[in-house]
Write an enzyme that holds these catalytic residues in place. Structure first.
Site, PDB file in Angstrom:
ATOM      1  N   ARG A  18       0.819  -1.204   0.000  1.00  0.00           N
ATOM      2  CA  ARG A  18       0.000   0.000   0.000  1.00  0.00           C
ATOM      3  C   ARG A  18       0.856   1.259   0.000  1.00  0.00           C
ATOM      4  NH1 ARG A  18      -4.921  -2.119   2.379  1.00  0.00           N
ATOM      5  NH2 ARG A  18      -6.591  -0.607   2.451  1.00  0.00           N
ATOM      6  N   ARG A  46     -21.659  -0.858   1.975  1.00  0.00           N
ATOM      7  CA  ARG A  46     -21.021  -2.146   2.244  1.00  0.00           C
ATOM      8  C   ARG A  46     -21.432  -2.723   3.597  1.00  0.00           C
ATOM      9  NH1 ARG A  46     -14.707  -2.957   1.159  1.00  0.00           N
ATOM     10  NH2 ARG A  46     -14.293  -1.693   2.994  1.00  0.00           N
ATOM     11  N   ARG A  77      -9.309   7.567   4.360  1.00  0.00           N
ATOM     12  CA  ARG A  77      -8.738   6.414   3.640  1.00  0.00           C
ATOM     13  C   ARG A  77      -8.479   6.758   2.175  1.00  0.00           C
ATOM     14  NH1 ARG A  77     -12.954   1.985   4.764  1.00  0.00           N
ATOM     15  NH2 ARG A  77     -11.550   0.571   3.664  1.00  0.00           N
TER      16      ARG A  77
END
Ligand code: AMP
Length: 205
Positions: free
Chosen positions: A84, A118, A161
């Site tokens: 990442r 989600r 994020r």
């Protein structure tokens, strides 16, 4: 699998894992498991994850090394959510060779929308989206477990994020492009369509 949060990396990695028979390794799942079991790693990771931050590279590399010491990875593996950062990628280049990077591309606005919908089954960890599975009613259609939102899918956390993705992870697109490993996949289609594009671009096809 590379892509912004909500691009479908986990969904596609799980499907691909079933299709080619190699394990799916999600660093996020490893951290969530550690949080659930209240291990030392879990306690460290929880605060960071809940705020939408990234777990420090050295910790991530250590857990990846531990995971790769298990015997089931002998025939290969699929990473989801790792690396990442450029630093993680450089460190991993000294551990093993990544063959291909599937970059699942979706617009940033789509990312926020998907994460809002989600839901995760609290028992079997299957994932759903209330916008796509309109008939689910708070219960997992597979096992009946309660469906919950991930704590880090709150809108304010999602924004952090996404910012972290743009700053830390997006540079990996060029990193792997320069290594001739990047395959860009349009992620703004149905799960099956995206999966078929990935299958079409597997080594040897
Ligand atoms: P994910 O399930 O991939 O969205 O990961 C959930 C959270 O776990 C992330 O928001 C990070 O806080 C942490 N995490 C997972 N993978 C990594 C990674 N490779 N490097 C740093 N933090 C990570």
């Amino acid at each position: 699998m590379l892509g912004i949060v909500g691009a479908g990396k986990g969904t596609q990695a799980k499907k691909l894992s079933g299709h080619i028979g190699v394990p799916h390794i999600s660093t996020g799942d490893i951290f969530r498991e550690a949080v659930k079991n209240r291990t030392e790693l879990g306690l460290k990771a929880q605060k960071i994850m809940d705020g939408g931050g990234l777990v420090p590279d050295d910790i991530v590399i250590e857990i990846v090394k531990e995971r790769l010491a298990e015997s089931d990875i002998a025939g290969g593996y699929i990473f989801d959510g790792f690396p990442r950062t450029i630093n993680q990628a450089e460190k991993f280049d000294r551990i093993d060779d990544i063959d291909r990077v599937y970059y699942i591309s979706i617009p940033e606005e789509e990312s926020v929308q998907r994460l809002k919908g989600r839901r995760l089954c609290s028992l079997c960890r299957r994932q759903y989206n209330v916008y796509l599975n309109k008939d689910i009613n708070g219960k997992c259609p597979e096992c009946g477990g309660k469906l919950i939102a991930r704590p880090d899918d709150k809108e304010e956390t999602v924004i952090v994020r996404i910012k972290n993705y743009i700053k830390e992870t997006k540079p990996l697109i060029n990193y792997y492009k320069n290594q001739n490993k990047l395959i860009k996949i349009d992620g703004n289609r149905t799960i099956e369509e995206v999966f078929n594009s990935i299958i079409d671009r597997l080594p040897g096809s």
